[in-house]
Design an enzyme around this catalytic site. Structure first.
Site, PDB file in Angstrom:
ATOM      1  N   CYS A 120     -98.621  15.699   3.496  1.00  0.00           N
ATOM      2  CA  CYS A 120     -98.864  14.887   2.297  1.00  0.00           C
ATOM      3  C   CYS A 120    -100.311  14.402   2.237  1.00  0.00           C
ATOM      4  O   CYS A 120    -101.221  15.199   2.090  1.00  0.00           O
ATOM      5  CB  CYS A 120     -97.858  13.746   2.200  1.00  0.00           C
ATOM      6  SG  CYS A 120     -97.843  12.988   0.556  1.00  0.00           S
ATOM      7  N   HIS A 141     -92.713  16.532   2.468  1.00  0.00           N
ATOM      8  CA  HIS A 141     -92.445  15.685   3.641  1.00  0.00           C
ATOM      9  C   HIS A 141     -91.346  16.292   4.512  1.00  0.00           C
ATOM     10  O   HIS A 141     -90.206  15.802   4.510  1.00  0.00           O
ATOM     11  CB  HIS A 141     -92.054  14.271   3.191  1.00  0.00           C
ATOM     12  CG  HIS A 141     -93.219  13.421   2.798  1.00  0.00           C
ATOM     13  ND1 HIS A 141     -93.957  12.711   3.706  1.00  0.00           N
ATOM     14  CD2 HIS A 141     -93.780  13.213   1.588  1.00  0.00           C
ATOM     15  CE1 HIS A 141     -94.933  12.062   3.080  1.00  0.00           C
ATOM     16  NE2 HIS A 141     -94.852  12.355   1.789  1.00  0.00           N
ATOM     17  N   GLU A 151     -90.817  15.927   7.575  1.00  0.00           N
ATOM     18  CA  GLU A 151     -90.297  14.989   8.589  1.00  0.00           C
ATOM     19  C   GLU A 151     -89.052  14.268   8.090  1.00  0.00           C
ATOM     20  O   GLU A 151     -88.200  13.871   8.888  1.00  0.00           O
ATOM     21  CB  GLU A 151     -91.392  13.989   9.009  1.00  0.00           C
ATOM     22  CG  GLU A 151     -91.628  12.825   8.061  1.00  0.00           C
ATOM     23  CD  GLU A 151     -92.422  13.188   6.813  1.00  0.00           C
ATOM     24  OE1 GLU A 151     -92.764  14.379   6.648  1.00  0.00           O
ATOM     25  OE2 GLU A 151     -92.686  12.287   5.982  1.00  0.00           O
TER      26      GLU A 151
END
Ligand code: MN
Length: 254
Positions: free
Chosen positions: A119, A224, A226
């Site tokens: 990001c 994202h 994660e």
């Protein structure tokens, strides 16, 4: 560390993960979304959170002490870092964090330290290497696709087309992936040495990789992963962390 070091096969790689400062309750605190450290631990590595540094020379020492670098999401980057006048749409910035992360990228680049940027991290990597940003997608690149729909962190809200044969395509095992999206800025002019390898349907860059030569493993995504890998279900995004940690565990090429 040499490949014959007995510790190299047993000790998980150490990963520097960039965090930020945030003031609440009149206290300045170090802040990082927990999903980053959870994703790195689940991938078998050791997470070390790096706050904005008061001494930039420490950035190189931190990279020397670690095996990989994760650049994370967060504030907008100061536009003067990429030679632009600040648009009114630019949100909160953090010059200390910009300076620290740029120093971390320079140290990682010169040491061929594997780098995974997410990001803001994608944008920071591009700016640190000489690229520029779209300061605000809705006003400067208007279209029907909402890159910041404010939904659940795990909601896959738009498609990404990935260049066949790219590192991203090889890792993900596909040239099309639906991703989450929480950004109002994006990479614009791509820095020399990087190349775009993933795009949203509106042309917004969603992936960058370092060159063809393989001298530095540096991969960046605008979404994202994660947030997508910390649940129990198998998702292609997990391979990004797996490959990053595998590279971090390998011998340095410097
Ligand atoms: Mn997006």
């Amino acid at each position: 560390m040499s490949p014959t070091d007995p510790a190299s096969s047993t000790r998980p790689p150490r990963i520097a993960i960039s965090g930020t400062f945030h003031t609440d309750d009149n206290r300045r605190r170090v802040r990082l979304n927990a999903a980053y450290v959870e994703a790195i631990e689940r991938a078998g590595a050791l997470p070390f959170v790096v706050p904005p540094l008061s001494r930039l020379a420490h950035a190189a020492a931190i990279i020397d002490a670690c095996d990989g670098l994760v650049l994370t999401g967060g504030e907008d980057i100061e536009p003067d870092r990429y030679g632009a006048a600040r648009d009114a749409t630019v949100e909160e910035t953090n010059p200390e964090r910009d300076a620290t992360e740029i120093a971390l990228v320079e140290a990682a680049r010169s040491r061929a330290c594997p780098t995974f940027a997410i990001c803001r991290g994608l944008q920071l990597l591009n700016v640190a290497l000489g690229g520029s940003l779209v300061q605000d997608i809705p006003s400067q690149h208007p279209g029907p696709l909402d890159h910041d729909p404010k939904g659940p962190r795990t909601a896959r809200v738009h498609e990404v087309d990935i260049e066949a044969g790219s590192a991203l395509a090889r890792m993900l095992g596909t040239t099309r992936l639906r991703v989450n999206s929480f950004h109002h800025q994006a990479a614009d002019r791509v820095a020399e040495g990087l190349r775009a390898t993933a795009w949203a349907p509106d042309g917004i860059i969603e992936g960058l990789e370092w060159g063809e030569s393989g001298d530095w493993w540096a991969v960046a995504v605008q979404w994202h992963p994660e947030e997508l890998v910390i649940g129990p279900e198998p998702v292609p995004d997990r391979s990004l962390f797996a490959e990053f940690v595998r590279r971090a565990a390998g011998p340095r090429r410097d």
